[in-house]
Design a protein around this motif. Structure first.
Motif, PDB file in Angstrom:
ATOM      1  N   ALA A   1       0.751  -1.285   0.080  1.00 34.09           N
ATOM      2  CA  ALA A   1      -0.007  -0.013   0.072  1.00 34.09           C
ATOM      3  C   ALA A   1       0.862   1.323  -0.142  1.00 34.09           C
ATOM      4  O   ALA A   1       0.621   2.196  -0.664  1.00 34.09           O
ATOM      5  CB  ALA A   1      -0.804  -0.059   1.196  1.00 34.09           C
ATOM      6  N   TYR A   2       1.965   1.274   0.886  1.00 34.10           N
ATOM      7  CA  TYR A   2       2.661   2.536   0.839  1.00 34.10           C
ATOM      8  C   TYR A   2       3.484   2.775  -0.353  1.00 34.10           C
ATOM      9  O   TYR A   2       3.718   3.743  -0.879  1.00 34.10           O
ATOM     10  CB  TYR A   2       3.742   2.516   1.887  1.00 34.10           C
ATOM     11  CG  TYR A   2       4.952   1.690   1.787  1.00 34.10           C
ATOM     12  CD1 TYR A   2       6.080   2.190   1.285  1.00 34.10           C
ATOM     13  CD2 TYR A   2       4.945   0.357   1.913  1.00 34.10           C
ATOM     14  CE1 TYR A   2       7.368   1.426   1.046  1.00 34.10           C
ATOM     15  CE2 TYR A   2       6.092  -0.541   1.700  1.00 34.10           C
ATOM     16  CZ  TYR A   2       7.364   0.113   1.307  1.00 34.10           C
ATOM     17  OH  TYR A   2       8.628  -0.639   1.259  1.00 34.10           O
ATOM     18  N   GLN A   3       3.920   1.482  -1.294  1.00 31.17           N
ATOM     19  CA  GLN A   3       4.046   1.941  -2.567  1.00 31.17           C
ATOM     20  C   GLN A   3       3.108   2.439  -3.575  1.00 31.17           C
ATOM     21  O   GLN A   3       3.660   3.136  -4.673  1.00 31.17           O
ATOM     22  CB  GLN A   3       4.947   0.554  -3.101  1.00 31.17           C
ATOM     23  CG  GLN A   3       6.327   0.125  -2.002  1.00 31.17           C
ATOM     24  CD  GLN A   3       6.901  -1.031  -2.553  1.00 31.17           C
ATOM     25  OE1 GLN A   3       6.219  -1.969  -3.012  1.00 31.17           O
ATOM     26  NE2 GLN A   3       8.086  -1.262  -2.046  1.00 31.17           N
ATOM     27  N   VAL A   4       2.022   1.925  -3.387  1.00 34.02           N
ATOM     28  CA  VAL A   4       0.901   2.125  -4.388  1.00 34.02           C
ATOM     29  C   VAL A   4       0.696   3.896  -4.019  1.00 34.02           C
ATOM     30  O   VAL A   4       0.590   4.701  -4.932  1.00 34.02           O
ATOM     31  CB  VAL A   4      -0.329   1.813  -3.989  1.00 34.02           C
ATOM     32  CG1 VAL A   4      -1.458   2.367  -4.711  1.00 34.02           C
ATOM     33  CG2 VAL A   4      -0.388   0.216  -4.355  1.00 34.02           C
ATOM     34  N   LYS A   5       0.927   4.207  -2.843  1.00 33.21           N
ATOM     35  CA  LYS A   5       0.741   5.634  -2.579  1.00 33.21           C
ATOM     36  C   LYS A   5       1.893   6.515  -3.193  1.00 33.21           C
ATOM     37  O   LYS A   5       1.766   7.560  -3.611  1.00 33.21           O
ATOM     38  CB  LYS A   5       0.776   5.891  -1.070  1.00 33.21           C
ATOM     39  CG  LYS A   5      -0.606   5.598  -0.359  1.00 33.21           C
ATOM     40  CD  LYS A   5      -0.541   5.341   0.844  1.00 33.21           C
ATOM     41  CE  LYS A   5      -1.733   4.857   1.449  1.00 33.21           C
ATOM     42  NZ  LYS A   5      -1.997   4.819   2.924  1.00 33.21           N
TER      43      LYS A   5
END
Length: 86
Positions: free
Chosen positions: A65-69
């Protein structure tokens, strides 16, 4: 709407449940081919100074998720620097 636009909506609505292959498709569209494809990581070059890369990681078929953001922020920065939205 194009397929990339649909994928961007999915990324924005729920960054916690994104398939890694979908995130790769979006990154390929905005940043070109990744430098690395054979491992769990893919690294994409960006056109600005500083930290000129986007790094994404396959976590059992899902994107983190943090990489998607981070990808969404990089796309936004890319669109602002080019003065338009794709």
């Amino acid at each position: 709407m194009t397929k990339i636009d649909d994928l961007l909506l999915i990324l924005k609505r729920n960054p916690n449940d994104v398939r890694f292959s979908d995130l790769c498709r979006v990154c390929d569209h905005f940043f070109g081919e990744s430098r690395q494809k054979k491992s769990s990581h893919r690294i994409y070059k960006t056109p600005w100074q500083g930290d000129p890369r986007v790094n994404i990681q396959n976590d059992k078929g899902k994107a983190k998720a943090y990489q998607v953001k981070q990808v969404l922020l990089a796309i936004e920065k890319l669109e602002v620097s080019h003065g338009h939205k794709k």
